[in-house]
Design a protein around this motif. Structure first.
Motif, PDB file in Angstrom:
ATOM      1  N   LEU A  67       0.830  -1.202   0.000  1.00  0.00           N
ATOM      2  CA  LEU A  67       0.000   0.000   0.000  1.00  0.00           C
ATOM      3  C   LEU A  67       0.861   1.246   0.000  1.00  0.00           C
ATOM      4  O   LEU A  67       0.492   2.279  -0.511  1.00  0.00           O
ATOM      5  CB  LEU A  67      -0.899  -0.010   1.241  1.00  0.00           C
ATOM      6  N   HIS A 196      -7.572  -1.330  -3.174  1.00  0.00           N
ATOM      7  CA  HIS A 196      -6.288  -0.999  -3.804  1.00  0.00           C
ATOM      8  C   HIS A 196      -5.490  -2.280  -4.072  1.00  0.00           C
ATOM      9  O   HIS A 196      -4.940  -2.458  -5.168  1.00  0.00           O
ATOM     10  CB  HIS A 196      -5.496  -0.052  -2.889  1.00  0.00           C
ATOM     11  N   GLU A 197      -5.447  -3.175  -3.094  1.00  0.00           N
ATOM     12  CA  GLU A 197      -4.718  -4.431  -3.281  1.00  0.00           C
ATOM     13  C   GLU A 197      -5.398  -5.294  -4.350  1.00  0.00           C
ATOM     14  O   GLU A 197      -4.725  -5.957  -5.144  1.00  0.00           O
ATOM     15  CB  GLU A 197      -4.578  -5.202  -1.967  1.00  0.00           C
TER      16      GLU A 197
HETATM   17 ZN   LIG Z   1      -0.009  -0.740  -3.931  1.00  0.00          ZN
END
Ligand SMILES: [Zn+2]
Length: 322
Positions: A67, A196-197
């Protein structure tokens, strides 16, 4: 976020309490698997396979698809962060307060529901582009976890995606860090993190990750490689926004949810993290984009809700000029 009625994903593996391969004096992901392989190579038993693995570790071992850049984060001190957590929680977000079993069960339920929602969405979306969607696995772990090709994952590095085993790794302590250390409370902040992942998994599925690796292998300057990494990360933020667009359409968003995601995107920006950790910023070393860029690409995905507007590799980034 209204998540309680959502189906729970079946692709969640709860490995808490099964910490594997705890390293001695090493907490950076990737390092754990490297030493034995180097030994193997030096003794001439590794051959080509070993070299390939070394390259993979070089590419992914440092939390490539994490992240944020774990090296620029604020040092962890559990006693302090839990104390902060209580203070923050009193005013803002109660489900994360304390570390009781009920709270962590709710967190696992929440992550399973959000993952299920991303699966439903991308499972509908990718076929529109003549692609199939094979869901990622979500590994929930504590402390340390051996990955399938990205070395040793550690909680200190934050959530990350490992391309070779198509898995997302999250230590639940990060859930609390979000509201305390990063001052980004709220359930939708965590939804953004997971989305996001999942965005990295989409990149893996549609071939962006391959192109990225190829480009990186042909790039000599570190600043240029960092810039490629920034574009990869901002695209994952865009894809998180695309899912948020769908969540909005599904009536899942509550008042303040978008702001929670935006606050989280701000908190994990390179400039913000470096400023907090070192009191200064080094733009050439950015690997994930500034707070402003991360927010802008998330919002862009949220506004368009498609794949067409997410080409961060061939777009002038917000805040960039010729
Ligand atoms: Zn990332």
């Amino acid at each position: 976020m209204k998540w309680e009625d959502l189906r729970r994903s079946k692709n969640v593996q709860d490995r808490r309490g099964q910490s594997s391969g705890r390293p001695s004096g090493m907490n950076r992901s990737g390092g754990g698997g490297l030493a034995p392989l180097l030994m193997m190579l030096l003794s001439g038993r590794g051959g080509k396979f070993g070299i390939v693995i070394i390259i993979l570790l070089f590419l992914f071992g440092g939390g490539l698809s994490g992240l944020f850049d774990s090296q620029s984060t604020v040092p962890t001190d559990n006693s302090i962060s839990y104390q902060e957590s209580r203070q923050v929680d009193q005013e803002t977000y109660s489900p994360n307060s304390g570390i009781s079993n009920d709270a962590t069960e709710a967190e696992v339920g929440f992550l399973s529901a959000v993952l299920g929602s991303t699966e439903d969405f991308w499972g509908e979306m990718l076929p529109q582009y003549d692609m199939e969607y094979q869901p990622a696995q979500l590994i929930i772990y504590s402390d340390y976890q051996q990955t399938g090709g990205c070395g040793l994952g550690s909680a200190a590095a934050g959530p990350f995606y490992c391309p070779p085993d198509s898995s997302i790794y999250i230590d639940l302590s990060f859930y609390r860090d979000l509201s305390s250390k990063y001052q980004a409370p709220g359930d939708f902040a965590m939804a953004y993190v997971l989305a996001h992942e999942v965005g990295h998994h989409i990149q893996n599925e549609i071939g962006v990750m391959d192109s990225y690796q190829q480009a990186v292998s042909q790039t000599r300057s570190e600043a240029a490689r960092n810039q490629l990494n920034v574009r990869l990360e901002l695209q994952a933020d865009y894809l998180a926004g695309v899912w948020a667009h769908y969540a909005e359409e599904q009536g899942l968003l509550e008042l303040g949810d978008l702001e929670e995601a935006m606050q989280a995107a701000h908190a994990v920006g390179d400039d913000t993290l470096q400023e907090q950790a070192y009191g200064r910023v080094v733009p050439d070393s950015f690997t994930h984009g500034t707070s402003q860029q991360r927010q802008a690409w998330f919002m862009r995905g949220y506004e368009y809700g498609d794949l067409e507007h997410g080409d961060t590799f061939n777009t002038l980034l917000p805040g960039e000029s010729y």
